[in-house]
Design an enzyme around this catalytic site. Sequence first.
Site, PDB file in Angstrom:
ATOM      1  CG  ASP A  47      -1.804   1.275   1.425  1.00  0.00           C
ATOM      2  OD1 ASP A  47      -2.943   1.317   0.614  1.00  0.00           O
ATOM      3  OD2 ASP A  47      -1.369   2.213   1.907  1.00  0.00           O
ATOM      4  CE1 TYR A  52       0.529   7.716   2.720  1.00  0.00           C
ATOM      5  CE2 TYR A  52       1.041   5.297   2.305  1.00  0.00           C
ATOM      6  CZ  TYR A  52       0.285   6.233   2.856  1.00  0.00           C
ATOM      7  OH  TYR A  52      -1.028   5.595   3.542  1.00  0.00           O
ATOM      8  CE  LYS A  77      -4.033   4.926   1.157  1.00  0.00           C
ATOM      9  NZ  LYS A  77      -2.679   4.292   1.269  1.00  0.00           N
ATOM     10  CG  HIS A 110      -4.671   9.824   0.935  1.00  0.00           C
ATOM     11  ND1 HIS A 110      -3.508  10.000   0.814  1.00  0.00           N
ATOM     12  CD2 HIS A 110      -4.972   9.237   2.123  1.00  0.00           C
ATOM     13  CE1 HIS A 110      -2.653   9.698   1.864  1.00  0.00           C
ATOM     14  NE2 HIS A 110      -3.763   8.965   2.634  1.00  0.00           N
TER      15      HIS A 110
END
Length: 285
Positions: A47, A52, A77, A110
């Site tokens: 994931d 990120y 996401k 997200h």
Amino acid sequence: MTILNETYTLSNDVTVPKLGLGTWFIDDDRAAQAVRDAVGTGYRNIDTAQAYGNERGVGEGVRTSGVAREELFVSTKLAAEIKDYDGAVAAIDGSLKTLGLDYIDLMLVHAPQPWDDFRGGDYAEGNREAWRALEEAHTAGKLRSIGVSNFLQQDLESILQGSTVAPHVNQLLVHAGNTPTELIAYCESNGILVEAYSPIAHGEILNNTHVAAMAEKYGVTVPQLCIRYTLQLGTVSLPKTANPEHMRSNAQVDFEITQQDMTTLRDLRAQDYGENSAFPVYSGK
């Protein structure tokens, strides 16, 4: 570590491994090795997210893992700030390019609001526009499944009312001490699988003496107890780590928590995350 071989089936018959590797806060230059280590341990669910900043590394890890692409389940996401159709279309293609993959197994919105206005204004129309882009990418085969993250019931209802594809997944902050029981039940009643991120409560639950005592009773670590708890709730568990030993330990959860202890953990209220208390983490607050 039989949990690594167990899966849930989404409403569109796509299977997703019950235990995955979360990559939040794993730097891009370390992400590829973390993914290779996880896959080598037996993980098949990885994931990540645009926010990120490590999609490139995660994609490299997937491509160089030595395991066939179709055996891996890769999620990412759509950045929470993207609340328009054109921006979402471009970002979906951007993730595919950055990851270096021909398709993504699961892509999520997200959050229902941009991070700097989390749980603030009404972005229902923007979410529907972003969702339309996900639906089209799903139909085109770019995304095998689509979903949301951090969506409350009213956010889900807004998507469900105007969608041609219902969300397959809602990824939520779920851990002993923070169990949104009613929201999980609502998702289940609508065929939406819940994924639990931060099942170890950003690490702060390691300091909870009551949870530590319960873990000792089962002869397991606190992280193992917490991961098992989220699995017994019927959720996908996504503990984050770049440490290969922790990856192995996190997968050693082939034990059963009694119903009484499940109730105790479900009723626990522990939401002080210490140095990680600023939530959402991308808000800059």
